[in-house]
Design a protein around this motif. Structure first.
Motif, PDB file in Angstrom:
ATOM      1  N   VAL A  84       0.870  -1.173   0.000  1.00 37.39           N
ATOM      2  CA  VAL A  84       0.000   0.000   0.000  1.00 37.39           C
ATOM      3  C   VAL A  84       0.907   1.222   0.000  1.00 37.39           C
ATOM      4  O   VAL A  84       1.701   1.422   0.921  1.00 37.39           O
ATOM      5  CB  VAL A  84      -0.931   0.027   1.227  1.00 37.39           C
ATOM      6  N   THR A  85       0.807   2.022  -1.051  1.00 43.51           N
ATOM      7  CA  THR A  85       1.666   3.201  -1.178  1.00 43.51           C
ATOM      8  C   THR A  85       0.825   4.404  -1.574  1.00 43.51           C
ATOM      9  O   THR A  85      -0.313   4.265  -2.027  1.00 43.51           O
ATOM     10  CB  THR A  85       2.758   2.984  -2.243  1.00 43.51           C
ATOM     11  N   ASP A  86       1.402   5.580  -1.373  1.00 47.58           N
ATOM     12  CA  ASP A  86       0.767   6.830  -1.783  1.00 47.58           C
ATOM     13  C   ASP A  86       1.645   7.450  -2.862  1.00 47.58           C
ATOM     14  O   ASP A  86       2.860   7.565  -2.695  1.00 47.58           O
ATOM     15  CB  ASP A  86       0.621   7.777  -0.592  1.00 47.58           C
ATOM     16  N   GLU A  87       1.014   7.853  -3.970  1.00 51.18           N
ATOM     17  CA  GLU A  87       1.803   8.357  -5.091  1.00 51.18           C
ATOM     18  C   GLU A  87       2.436   9.710  -4.799  1.00 51.18           C
ATOM     19  O   GLU A  87       3.398  10.097  -5.435  1.00 51.18           O
ATOM     20  CB  GLU A  87       0.918   8.420  -6.330  1.00 51.18           C
ATOM     21  N   ASP A  88       1.866  10.446  -3.844  1.00 46.81           N
ATOM     22  CA  ASP A  88       2.455  11.711  -3.415  1.00 46.81           C
ATOM     23  C   ASP A  88       2.958  11.518  -1.991  1.00 46.81           C
ATOM     24  O   ASP A  88       2.222  11.636  -1.026  1.00 46.81           O
ATOM     25  CB  ASP A  88       1.421  12.833  -3.470  1.00 46.81           C
ATOM     26  N   ASN A  89       4.232  11.193  -1.846  1.00 50.32           N
ATOM     27  CA  ASN A  89       4.778  10.798  -0.547  1.00 50.32           C
ATOM     28  C   ASN A  89       5.138  11.970   0.355  1.00 50.32           C
ATOM     29  O   ASN A  89       5.696  11.775   1.430  1.00 50.32           O
ATOM     30  CB  ASN A  89       6.027   9.928  -0.753  1.00 50.32           C
ATOM     31  N   SER A  90       4.809  13.197  -0.056  1.00 44.81           N
ATOM     32  CA  SER A  90       5.203  14.345   0.748  1.00 44.81           C
ATOM     33  C   SER A  90       4.512  14.374   2.102  1.00 44.81           C
ATOM     34  O   SER A  90       5.021  14.980   3.045  1.00 44.81           O
ATOM     35  CB  SER A  90       4.900  15.641  -0.013  1.00 44.81           C
ATOM     36  N   GLU A  91       3.362  13.722   2.224  1.00 45.76           N
ATOM     37  CA  GLU A  91       2.623  13.745   3.476  1.00 45.76           C
ATOM     38  C   GLU A  91       2.539  12.368   4.123  1.00 45.76           C
ATOM     39  O   GLU A  91       1.814  12.180   5.095  1.00 45.76           O
ATOM     40  CB  GLU A  91       1.206  14.291   3.235  1.00 45.76           C
ATOM     41  N   CYS A  92       3.286  11.405   3.577  1.00 45.29           N
ATOM     42  CA  CYS A  92       3.203  10.027   4.071  1.00 45.29           C
ATOM     43  C   CYS A  92       4.591   9.494   4.423  1.00 45.29           C
ATOM     44  O   CYS A  92       5.588   9.850   3.788  1.00 45.29           O
ATOM     45  CB  CYS A  92       2.570   9.122   3.022  1.00 45.29           C
ATOM     46  N   THR A  93       4.619   8.631   5.427  1.00 43.62           N
ATOM     47  CA  THR A  93       5.860   7.986   5.851  1.00 43.62           C
ATOM     48  C   THR A  93       5.584   6.508   6.090  1.00 43.62           C
ATOM     49  O   THR A  93       4.429   6.074   6.174  1.00 43.62           O
ATOM     50  CB  THR A  93       6.390   8.612   7.155  1.00 43.62           C
ATOM     51  N   THR A  94       6.665   5.734   6.192  1.00 44.19           N
ATOM     52  CA  THR A  94       6.566   4.309   6.522  1.00 44.19           C
ATOM     53  C   THR A  94       7.331   4.072   7.818  1.00 44.19           C
ATOM     54  O   THR A  94       8.504   3.660   7.788  1.00 44.19           O
ATOM     55  CB  THR A  94       7.126   3.451   5.376  1.00 44.19           C
ATOM     56  N   PRO A  95       6.702   4.310   8.981  1.00 45.33           N
ATOM     57  CA  PRO A  95       7.411   4.205  10.254  1.00 45.33           C
ATOM     58  C   PRO A  95       7.827   2.790  10.614  1.00 45.33           C
ATOM     59  O   PRO A  95       8.714   2.592  11.434  1.00 45.33           O
ATOM     60  CB  PRO A  95       6.387   4.745  11.260  1.00 45.33           C
ATOM     61  N   GLU A  96       7.184   1.808   9.995  1.00 44.46           N
ATOM     62  CA  GLU A  96       7.539   0.411  10.218  1.00 44.46           C
ATOM     63  C   GLU A  96       7.119  -0.387   9.006  1.00 44.46           C
ATOM     64  O   GLU A  96       6.391   0.100   8.135  1.00 44.46           O
ATOM     65  CB  GLU A  96       6.849  -0.129  11.480  1.00 44.46           C
ATOM     66  N   ALA A  97       7.594  -1.632   8.939  1.00 40.63           N
ATOM     67  CA  ALA A  97       7.295  -2.474   7.787  1.00 40.63           C
ATOM     68  C   ALA A  97       5.791  -2.686   7.649  1.00 40.63           C
ATOM     69  O   ALA A  97       5.077  -2.886   8.641  1.00 40.63           O
ATOM     70  CB  ALA A  97       8.008  -3.823   7.930  1.00 40.63           C
ATOM     71  N   ASN A  98       5.295  -2.602   6.422  1.00 38.06           N
ATOM     72  CA  ASN A  98       3.898  -2.879   6.095  1.00 38.06           C
ATOM     73  C   ASN A  98       2.925  -1.888   6.743  1.00 38.06           C
ATOM     74  O   ASN A  98       1.758  -2.214   7.005  1.00 38.06           O
ATOM     75  CB  ASN A  98       3.520  -4.312   6.493  1.00 38.06           C
ATOM     76  N   VAL A  99       3.419  -0.682   6.985  1.00 37.26           N
ATOM     77  CA  VAL A  99       2.578   0.368   7.550  1.00 37.26           C
ATOM     78  C   VAL A  99       2.843   1.664   6.792  1.00 37.26           C
ATOM     79  O   VAL A  99       4.004   2.042   6.580  1.00 37.26           O
ATOM     80  CB  VAL A  99       2.825   0.575   9.054  1.00 37.26           C
TER      81      VAL A  99
END
Length: 525
Positions: A84-99
């Motif tokens: 699950v990803t966001d195409e505009d990553n400026s407001e999204c992070t992946t603090p842990e695996a699969n999150v």
């Protein structure tokens, strides 16, 4: 191509852009009085595909403005199989695996029961290790400053990829009340046998089912869905003929439109689950036997289905246009009110308009108002309470929705008014000065340099009605309409002064909107 009715029973129309820009929306509740909820649709994706983009919908129990709105996607149950990803990553992070965690740095307002959507688009995609049959939960959580986190678990399935393509666009001609037929066609342009198919219809009000089939669903005479068990081999096509009729209340001349969207049975299950979550029905099956899908190549009925997803949704839709012949217009009539009261009295008034028929007005595809309505406040009175659908007119500018104290208001009407029904707006007028026969007006079909509006009224003479205050004698005075018009609701706060008028509140326009002015549609996203 999802236009208005993905649109009529799929997409929630908002207020027209000019109105949105001019208004700040209704007052918001205190955080402690509001409960949040979130929904994310079930998703079926094809292995070896790019996946699908979906959005969460955030709901609140009352209008509210949210700060630091955060959406958390946890796909641990699908680890290694789905991302699950966001195409505009400026407001999204992946603090842990699969999150995936996304936070908005600005305020988000939720104004009504339909919630807000379109935030934090999530691309749900298969990994190289994903295979047909993979299934798991995607946990979507929402939080905001001052609110506890709330969650929803969506089902994600990985299935075979197929490619269903809709048939060509179709044009028919018919007069109001006449019957006609239209083809229904689909072709498998992919390389994998399609294990059945489903089709969803988004028809304008005038297009009615003339025959109801047992493998299709209906609400009254509105065709909504059909499901077919026939398998479609690569290259095979399926065809059927639908029996329709135009409603006698169809406006003419003009055009009625229908959209037809094909999907796999698994995608239809996802879609139906979404509708159920919003208490929206696909209707009930007909009793006229099955609608058979005649297949152009050898095929068999499908006894067991695996999950399948369409890899090219851009070719799933087609259109039906029905050119409506003849002449069939309608009469919109303004609804005014009679008010009675002494100085300082606050008197309710229900004003608006009714559609006397014979034609229904359906502007749902554009989302524009069926008529432009203006309210002029009677002399000596003050608009103490104003419908949230009415805006004060200040020169060439509009004020806030429901703002009291203006002398003139413009009211936003719905995009659909059925013949025989009416649409009303609630006001409360305070009598600051007792003036016999003071009159304001309700005017409909007002010219406007904007979309929508109705200018082919059969009886323009009744497009204006009075809001008459403290009538005497024959009710003469300022403003348009007849002061003794028996259709005017009579309201009053001080009946002792005006016993001769029999000042009682008549509930004109109890029907109002069946759903809501801004969301008047049968299937809603």
């Amino acid at each position: 191509m999802l236009t208005h009715s993905t649109r009529r029973w799929l997409a929630g129309l908002g207020v027209a852009g000019a109105l949105v820009a001019a208004s700040a929306g209704p007052a918001v509740a205190q955080e402690s009085d509001v409960d949040l909820a979130v929904y994310f649709p079930d998703v079926t994706i094809a292995a070896d595909s790019a996946g699908k983009v979906e959005y969460p919908t955030v709901y609140s129990s009352a209008p509210v403005v949210l700060h630091d709105l955060t959406v958390r996607y946890d796909y641990t149950a699908l680890a290694g199989k789905v991302t699950v990803t966001d195409e505009d990553n400026s407001e999204c992070t992946t603090p842990e695996a699969n999150v995936l965690v996304c936070t908005l740095p600005y305020e988000v307002g939720i104004e009504d029961e339909w919630g807000t959507t379109g935030l934090f688009e999530a691309l749900v995609a298969p990994t190289e290790d994903a295979a047909d049959g993979v299934e798991g939960a995607l946990k979507v959580s929402v939080s905001a400053k001052g609110f506890d986190s709330v969650s929803y678990e969506s089902r994600v399935r990985v299935g075979e990829g197929v490619d269903l393509a809709a048939g060509p666009e179709t044009t028919r001609s018919a007069a109001p009340g006449a019957k006609f037929t239209a083809p229904l066609a689909v072709r498998n342009v992919g390389e994998t046998t399609a294990k059945g198919a489903a089709v969803v219809f988004y028809n304008d009000h005038g297009i009615r089912a003339d025959k109801k089939y047992s493998n299709c669903t209906y609400v009254d005479d509105e065709l909504r869905t059909c499901r077919f068990d026939e398998a479609l081999a690569p290259g095979a096509g399926g065809a059927a003929t639908l029996a329709y009729a135009l409603g006698k209340d169809t406006f003419a001349p003009g055009s009625e439109w229908g959209e037809i969207i094909w999907m796999t049975p698994a995608e239809f299950e996802d879609f139906e689950a979404y509708l159920n979550s919003n208490d929206i029905t696909i209707g009930t099956p007909g009793t006229g036997g099955d609608l058979d899908l005649a297949v152009s190549a050898a095929s068999a009925r499908v006894s067991a289905r695996g999950s399948q997803a369409d890899t090219q949704p851009d070719n799933n839709a087609t259109h039906l246009e029905v050119k409506v012949t003849g002449k069939n217009s309608t009469d919109l009539e303004a609804i005014g009110a009679k008010l009675a009261g002494g100085k300082g009295a606050e008197v309710p008034a229900t004003i608006g308009f009714r559609n006397n028929g014979p034609a229904t007005l359906d502007y749902g595809r554009s989302g524009s108002s069926v008529t432009h309505m203006e309210v002029e406040v009677p002399k000596g009175t003050y608009a103490a309470k104003v419908s949230d659908w009415c805006f004060p007119v200040k020169g060439e500018e509009w004020g806030e929705p429901g703002e009291p104290g203006a002398r003139k208001y413009s009211c936003y009407t719905s995009s659909f008014v059925k013949a025989g029904e009416q649409e009303t707006f609630d006001f409360v007028f305070r009598i600051d000065e007792v003036i016999a026969n003071a009159a304001g007006t309700v005017k409909i079909n007002v010219p406007c340099e904007c979309d929508g509006g109705f200018y082919q009224d059969l009886k323009p003479a009744n497009d204006t009605a009075k809001i008459l205050v403290n009538a005497t004698g024959n009710g003469g005075g300022e403003g348009g309409g007849d002061g003794d018009d028996p259709t005017l609701p009579i309201t009053g706060a001080n009946t002792a002064l005006f016993a001769g008028l029999g000042a009682v509140l008549l509930a004109a326009g109890a029907a109002g909107f069946v759903v809501a002015r801004r969301r008047r549609m049968r299937f809603v996203a």
